[in-house]
Design a protein around this motif. Structure first.
Motif, PDB file in Angstrom:
ATOM      1  N   VAL A 233     -13.944   1.019  13.355  1.00 20.98           N
ATOM      2  CA  VAL A 233     -15.108   1.076  13.617  1.00 20.98           C
ATOM      3  C   VAL A 233     -15.824   2.174  14.779  1.00 20.98           C
ATOM      4  CG1 VAL A 233     -16.798  -0.130  15.332  1.00 20.98           C
ATOM      5  CG2 VAL A 233     -15.754  -1.644  13.807  1.00 20.98           C
ATOM      6  N   GLY A 234     -14.955   2.886  15.575  1.00 24.25           N
ATOM      7  CA  GLY A 234     -15.603   4.130  16.011  1.00 24.25           C
ATOM      8  C   GLY A 234     -15.976   5.378  14.357  1.00 24.25           C
ATOM      9  N   PHE A 235     -14.268   5.334  13.878  1.00 29.98           N
ATOM     10  CA  PHE A 235     -14.775   6.539  12.942  1.00 29.98           C
ATOM     11  C   PHE A 235     -15.870   5.981  11.520  1.00 29.98           C
ATOM     12  CE2 PHE A 235     -10.402   6.411  13.210  1.00 29.98           C
ATOM     13  CZ  PHE A 235      -9.712   8.133  13.754  1.00 29.98           C
ATOM     14  N   GLY A 236     -16.693   4.980  11.816  1.00 28.18           N
ATOM     15  CA  GLY A 236     -17.698   4.918  10.661  1.00 28.18           C
ATOM     16  C   GLY A 236     -19.091   4.719  12.197  1.00 28.18           C
ATOM     17  N   MET A 237     -18.580   4.432  13.281  1.00 23.27           N
ATOM     18  CA  MET A 237     -19.876   5.311  14.174  1.00 23.27           C
ATOM     19  C   MET A 237     -20.215   6.267  14.124  1.00 23.27           C
ATOM     20  SD  MET A 237     -19.402   2.824  17.790  1.00 23.27           S
ATOM     21  CE  MET A 237     -20.836   3.331  18.118  1.00 23.27           C
ATOM     22  N   MET A 238     -18.514   8.168  14.024  1.00 25.62           N
ATOM     23  CA  MET A 238     -19.163   9.197  14.012  1.00 25.62           C
ATOM     24  C   MET A 238     -19.746   9.217  12.385  1.00 25.62           C
ATOM     25  SD  MET A 238     -15.013   9.462  15.316  1.00 25.62           S
ATOM     26  CE  MET A 238     -15.579  11.249  15.081  1.00 25.62           C
ATOM     27  N   ALA A 239     -19.352   9.110  11.900  1.00 24.53           N
ATOM     28  CA  ALA A 239     -20.599   8.913  10.513  1.00 24.53           C
ATOM     29  C   ALA A 239     -22.108   8.076  10.204  1.00 24.53           C
ATOM     30  CB  ALA A 239     -19.708   7.973   9.335  1.00 24.53           C
ATOM     31  N   CYS A 240     -22.510   7.992  11.505  1.00 25.53           N
ATOM     32  CA  CYS A 240     -24.103   7.478  11.307  1.00 25.53           C
ATOM     33  C   CYS A 240     -24.040   8.994  11.361  1.00 25.53           C
ATOM     34  CB  CYS A 240     -24.222   6.851  12.661  1.00 25.53           C
ATOM     35  SG  CYS A 240     -23.204   5.155  11.964  1.00 25.53           S
ATOM     36  N   PRO A 241     -26.004   9.117  11.070  1.00 21.84           N
ATOM     37  CA  PRO A 241     -26.662  10.112  12.033  1.00 21.84           C
ATOM     38  C   PRO A 241     -26.937   9.919  13.377  1.00 21.84           C
ATOM     39  CG  PRO A 241     -27.805   8.722  10.771  1.00 21.84           C
ATOM     40  CD  PRO A 241     -26.743   7.719  10.338  1.00 21.84           C
ATOM     41  N   THR A 242     -27.631   8.736  14.093  1.00 22.97           N
ATOM     42  CA  THR A 242     -28.250   9.278  14.910  1.00 22.97           C
ATOM     43  C   THR A 242     -26.986   7.879  16.282  1.00 22.97           C
ATOM     44  OG1 THR A 242     -30.214   7.344  14.242  1.00 22.97           O
ATOM     45  CG2 THR A 242     -30.657   9.590  13.949  1.00 22.97           C
ATOM     46  N   ALA A 243     -27.853   8.277  17.572  1.00 20.40           N
ATOM     47  CA  ALA A 243     -27.525   7.279  17.733  1.00 20.40           C
ATOM     48  C   ALA A 243     -27.698   5.541  17.907  1.00 20.40           C
ATOM     49  CB  ALA A 243     -27.456   7.153  19.477  1.00 20.40           C
ATOM     50  N   GLU A 244     -29.146   5.351  17.444  1.00 20.78           N
ATOM     51  CA  GLU A 244     -29.545   4.219  17.207  1.00 20.78           C
ATOM     52  C   GLU A 244     -29.191   3.641  16.229  1.00 20.78           C
ATOM     53  OE1 GLU A 244     -33.656   2.178  15.869  1.00 20.78           O
ATOM     54  OE2 GLU A 244     -33.733   4.721  15.643  1.00 20.78           O
TER      55      GLU A 244
ATOM     56  N   ALA B 269     -23.227  14.304  16.662  1.00 26.60           N
ATOM     57  CA  ALA B 269     -22.477  15.325  16.618  1.00 26.60           C
ATOM     58  C   ALA B 269     -21.265  15.481  15.453  1.00 26.60           C
ATOM     59  CB  ALA B 269     -21.056  15.606  18.351  1.00 26.60           C
ATOM     60  N   GLU B 270     -20.418  14.372  15.065  1.00 25.68           N
ATOM     61  CA  GLU B 270     -19.761  14.785  14.300  1.00 25.68           C
ATOM     62  C   GLU B 270     -20.506  14.178  12.396  1.00 25.68           C
ATOM     63  OE1 GLU B 270     -17.510  16.331  14.572  1.00 25.68           O
ATOM     64  OE2 GLU B 270     -17.313  16.262  16.415  1.00 25.68           O
ATOM     65  N   TYR B 271     -21.845  13.771  12.473  1.00 24.92           N
ATOM     66  CA  TYR B 271     -22.007  13.154  11.274  1.00 24.92           C
ATOM     67  C   TYR B 271     -22.444  14.628  10.063  1.00 24.92           C
ATOM     68  CZ  TYR B 271     -25.621  11.346   8.483  1.00 24.92           C
ATOM     69  OH  TYR B 271     -26.932  11.570   6.844  1.00 24.92           O
ATOM     70  N   HIS B 272     -21.870  13.886   8.691  1.00 23.57           N
ATOM     71  CA  HIS B 272     -22.431  14.951   7.871  1.00 23.57           C
ATOM     72  C   HIS B 272     -22.783  14.006   6.996  1.00 23.57           C
ATOM     73  CE1 HIS B 272     -19.612  18.509   9.514  1.00 23.57           C
ATOM     74  NE2 HIS B 272     -19.005  17.789   9.954  1.00 23.57           N
ATOM     75  N   PHE B 273     -23.900  14.364   6.252  1.00 19.92           N
ATOM     76  CA  PHE B 273     -24.290  14.127   5.308  1.00 19.92           C
ATOM     77  C   PHE B 273     -23.403  13.575   4.212  1.00 19.92           C
ATOM     78  CE2 PHE B 273     -27.111  13.625   1.072  1.00 19.92           C
ATOM     79  CZ  PHE B 273     -28.020  12.783   1.319  1.00 19.92           C
ATOM     80  N   ASP B 274     -23.237  14.994   3.530  1.00 20.46           N
ATOM     81  CA  ASP B 274     -22.756  14.543   1.935  1.00 20.46           C
ATOM     82  C   ASP B 274     -21.373  13.641   2.103  1.00 20.46           C
ATOM     83  OD1 ASP B 274     -24.193  16.772   1.903  1.00 20.46           O
ATOM     84  OD2 ASP B 274     -22.556  18.019   2.195  1.00 20.46           O
ATOM     85  N   VAL B 275     -20.380  13.290   3.209  1.00 18.56           N
ATOM     86  CA  VAL B 275     -19.767  11.857   3.767  1.00 18.56           C
ATOM     87  C   VAL B 275     -19.273  11.055   3.931  1.00 18.56           C
ATOM     88  CG1 VAL B 275     -17.928  13.694   3.485  1.00 18.56           C
ATOM     89  CG2 VAL B 275     -18.710  13.183   5.383  1.00 18.56           C
ATOM     90  N   ALA B 276     -20.934  10.392   4.372  1.00 15.83           N
ATOM     91  CA  ALA B 276     -21.003   9.519   5.146  1.00 15.83           C
ATOM     92  C   ALA B 276     -21.186   8.606   4.734  1.00 15.83           C
ATOM     93  CB  ALA B 276     -23.269   9.949   5.982  1.00 15.83           C
ATOM     94  N   SER B 277     -21.495   8.215   3.202  1.00 13.55           N
ATOM     95  CA  SER B 277     -21.408   7.319   2.306  1.00 13.55           C
ATOM     96  C   SER B 277     -20.688   6.751   2.116  1.00 13.55           C
ATOM     97  CB  SER B 277     -23.042   7.385   1.336  1.00 13.55           C
ATOM     98  OG  SER B 277     -22.278   8.812   0.699  1.00 13.55           O
TER      99      SER B 277
END
Length: 382
Positions: free
Chosen positions: A114-125, A236-244
């Motif tokens: 779940v923590g890694f999933g949050m890192m793959a989100c674009p914003t705090a919301e 800070a760790e969000y990357h669009f190309d790999v998030a999904s």
């Protein structure tokens, strides 16, 4: 540190574990004994207790889970077990701010997938919404909800059971760990607007230092309130190309099986600890603070038996090993069979198929490398 003896750990042979009760003395519902909680908070709790010189092995006696099992990533525990261990810890330390200390020790990576999933989100919301949707997989002992009203966004914590003696610990731990995670996600010193706590006024110093905001005790709700503008902050760790791709992998990896009763889960853990050997039922019962007769009756009430659980675990281990390409001889040796022929007979009883046919079925009719390697030999013998 010298630890005082705990009366509730003076076990009598064959006695039952203490039942979790509501504040009015009524027995808690059956769902509180379902093993659904990843013990993230318990791991941090035991780490704090170890630093204070507490014998955590003794603390866990009769709870159905050991410190080693709590440390394993696949372990699930029940709310009843969490409450029991927290109550014992509070009795030992007599520290009303123990929950705050435990929550401060947790981290984004301690929240697991779940923590890694949050890192793959674009914003705090979006990270907040993701965490709320996945709270069951993040080890939550409380139920959380969130809402935005004007310039404020709050997260509210609700008790699942009426346990006023445990509420301060659980809420302090939850809000402290959430703030640690928010600060790590945004790589900034996030400051709430205020923290509202239903429990009575405590020593304010530790709370003010950590939360760095206004503290309201004896409030109507347990809420941590943030400025709404914080929701737009980028992760800070969000990357669009790999998030999904990351979220898809996490979704596949998160547990989807039906939760088991805590007793079933405890017995399975003890059986899994000795591959190839079936521990004496009396020893397992003793570790659960039960008599062998009581354990047998309790398992029967759940529609199973000790031997059936051992057989089920053996089957699961064999299927996993076979699918990974191990030979029947290696599997038979590791799982305590006399030889690969005995394993093959058991496999036929479990699945109605030979190991070779089962692998073909798993490969959807296409011969896998493991099957091709066995051509010209009886079934999948070594």
């Amino acid at each position: 540190m010298q630890v005082e003896p705990m009366d509730n750990l003076r076990m009598k042979s064959g006695s039952r574990p203490a039942k979790l009760l509501h504040s009015d003395g009524a027995e808690a519902p059956d769902w509180s004994q379902r093993a659904t909680i990843t013990p993230l908070a318990l791991r941090a709790l035991l780490a704090v207790l170890l630093e204070r010189g507490v014998d955590v092995e003794r603390l866990c006696l009769g709870s159905g889970v050991t410190p080693h099992q709590i440390s394993q990533p696949t372990t699930l525990v029940s709310l009843r077990q969490c409450c029991s261990l927290i109550r014992r810890s509070l009795a030992v330390t007599r520290d009303p701010q123990l929950g705050l200390e435990v929550g401060k020790r947790e981290s984004l990576t301690a929240w697991g997938l779940v923590g890694f999933g949050m890192m793959a989100c674009p914003t705090a919301e979006s990270a907040l919404h993701y965490a709320l949707a996945q709270q069951a997989n993040a080890g939550a002992m409380l139920d959380f909800e969130s809402a935005t009203s004007g310039r404020e966004t709050w997260v509210r914590a609700n008790m699942r059971l009426a346990a006023p003696d445990l509420e301060p610990f659980m809420v302090d731990e939850a809000f402290a760990s959430q703030l640690v995670v928010a600060r790590q996600l945004l790589q900034a010193r996030v400051r709430p607007v205020r923290v509202e706590l239903r429990h009575s006024r405590r020593q304010r110093g530790a709370y003010l230092e950590f939360f760095d905001c206004s503290m309201h005790f004896e409030a109507d709700f347990n809420r941590i309130v943030y400025p709404s503008q914080l929701l737009a902050q980028p992760i800070a760790e969000y990357h669009f190309d790999v998030a999904s791709h990351i979220h898809a992998q996490i979704e596949n990896a998160l547990p989807k099986a039906e939760p088991r009763d805590e007793l079933i889960e405890s017995v399975r853990r003890d059986l899994s600890a000795t591959p190839g050997e079936v521990p004496n039922m009396g020893e397992v019962a003793s570790g659960l603070n039960l008599s062998e007769r009581t354990l047998r009756r309790s398992l029967a009430a759940h529609g199973t038996s000790y031997s059936r659980l051992a057989d089920d675990l053996r089957r699961e281990a064999v299927l996993t090993a076979l699918y990974s390409g191990q030979s029947l001889s290696a599997i038979a040796t590791h799982q305590g069979f006399a030889d690969w022929r005995a394993l093959k007979r058991a496999f036929k009883r479990w699945t109605g198929q030979t190991p070779r046919r089962w692998l073909l079925t798993q490969a959807n009719g296409r011969e896998s490398d493991a099957v091709k390697a066995t051509e010209g030999r009886p079934a999948i013998e070594p």
